[in-house]
Enzyme design. Structure first.
Site, PDB file in Angstrom:
ATOM      1  CB  THR A 259     -72.894  17.238  26.109  1.00  0.00           C
ATOM      2  OG1 THR A 259     -72.530  18.615  25.961  1.00  0.00           O
ATOM      3  CG2 THR A 259     -73.948  17.099  27.204  1.00  0.00           C
TER       4      THR A 259
ATOM      5  CB  VAL B 209     -58.554  29.901  29.199  1.00  0.00           C
ATOM      6  CG1 VAL B 209     -58.471  28.822  30.259  1.00  0.00           C
ATOM      7  CG2 VAL B 209     -59.541  30.991  29.612  1.00  0.00           C
TER       8      VAL B 209
ATOM      9  CE1 TYR C 162     -64.261  32.177  20.060  1.00  0.00           C
ATOM     10  CE2 TYR C 162     -63.291  34.244  20.793  1.00  0.00           C
ATOM     11  CZ  TYR C 162     -63.760  32.975  21.069  1.00  0.00           C
ATOM     12  OH  TYR C 162     -63.733  32.500  22.357  1.00  0.00           O
TER      13      TYR C 162
ATOM     14  CB  THR D 166     -57.683  25.513  26.485  1.00  0.00           C
ATOM     15  OG1 THR D 166     -58.040  26.589  25.599  1.00  0.00           O
ATOM     16  CG2 THR D 166     -58.272  25.754  27.858  1.00  0.00           C
TER      17      THR D 166
ATOM     18  CG  ASN E  47     -67.134  25.090  28.064  1.00  0.00           C
ATOM     19  OD1 ASN E  47     -66.361  26.027  28.283  1.00  0.00           O
ATOM     20  ND2 ASN E  47     -66.712  23.919  27.615  1.00  0.00           N
TER      21      ASN E  47
ATOM     22  CE  LYS F 122     -67.175  32.538  22.450  1.00  0.00           C
ATOM     23  NZ  LYS F 122     -67.820  31.507  23.295  1.00  0.00           N
TER      24      LYS F 122
ATOM     25  CG  ASP G 216     -73.359  18.962  16.040  1.00  0.00           C
ATOM     26  OD1 ASP G 216     -73.127  20.156  16.334  1.00  0.00           O
ATOM     27  OD2 ASP G 216     -73.200  18.503  14.899  1.00  0.00           O
TER      28      ASP G 216
END
Length: 237
Positions: free
Chosen positions: A37, A175, A142, A177, A78, A146, A55
């Site tokens: 997704t 990570v 952020y 990314t 995720n 979390k 979304d």
């Protein structure tokens, strides 16, 4: 023990570096189908992968995903986003609310929406991807989002356990990314993180501390706050 063998997996944020590995590694471990997704889902080269528009900040989109993926046995929350500033004082109110919508309300409401489907299949799994930021406040909203998701995951774990749903929370540092492209220091490879997560899930573990940084931060939570944030000492001098 929970297992990905013959599972039907739904991964949010599947277009990203971590999400892509969640999709492929689930299939490598025997999953029968993966719903990949994203807000704008991409094409995949495997008929076992079903692109699905989602979304996580839109209730109607969540409801449509539940209707389209009513056979899900593993939900991987995720998808995530970072705000334009790590400062709670400088970031706009709109950005604070938007980050909470993506990182907290989205995965919580998605878990609630899929809970009856997961509970209908014994051995179902919920994976919530947090961060070391759940425990270390370097990221402004952020970190706050979390931390809120971590708390919600603990509550969901308690509520879903009697229904036969196993809940695993994931904490990690940087990570490698696009989201962490600006960051210095060591970074896990996405494939390494996903392997660690799925290994933990199939071992029946409730929490993943994916690297040494995260392990150290969690251990420090039992100490005084100024030990975790040594700069506070200089402000009291």
């Amino acid at each position: 023990m929970p297992s990905l063998d013959e599972a039907v997996v739904l991964v949010t944020g599947a277009n990203g570096g971590i999400g892509t590995h969640f999709v492929h590694e689930a299939l490598a471990r025997g999953a029968a189908k993966v719903y990949a997704t994203a807000r704008s889902p991409r094409a995949w080269d495997d008929e076992r992968i079903v692109p699905l528009t989602l979304d996580v900040t839109d209730r109607a989109s969540i409801d449509a995903a539940v209707a389209a993926a009513a056979d899900v046995t593993v939900l991987v929350n995720n998808a995530g986003a970072t705000p334009p500033s790590a400062s709670l004082l400088d970031v706009s109110e709109a950005d604070i609310r938007a980050n909470m919508e993506t990182n907290f309300f989205g995965p919580v409401l998605l878990a609630r929406a899929f809970a009856p489907i997961l509970a209908a299949e014994q051995g179902s799994i919920l994976v919530d991807v947090h961060s070391v930021a759940s425990w270390y406040a370097f990221g402004g909203v952020y970190s706050a989002s979390k931390a809120a998701l971590w708390s919600a995951t603990n509550s969901l774990r308690i509520e879903l356990a009697p229904m036969g749903v196993h809940v695993t929370g994931v904490h990690m540092g940087y990570v490698d990314t696009r989201m962490a492209a600006h960051a210095d220091g060591p970074k896990m490879l996405p494939a390494q993180l996903v392997t660690t997560v799925y290994d933990a899930v199939e071992a029946g573990e409730y929490e993943v501390l994916a690297d040494e940084v995260t392990q150290g931060v969690k251990a420090a939570l039992s100490g005084p706050v100024e030990a975790l944030y040594p700069d506070l000492r200089s402000t009291n001098a």
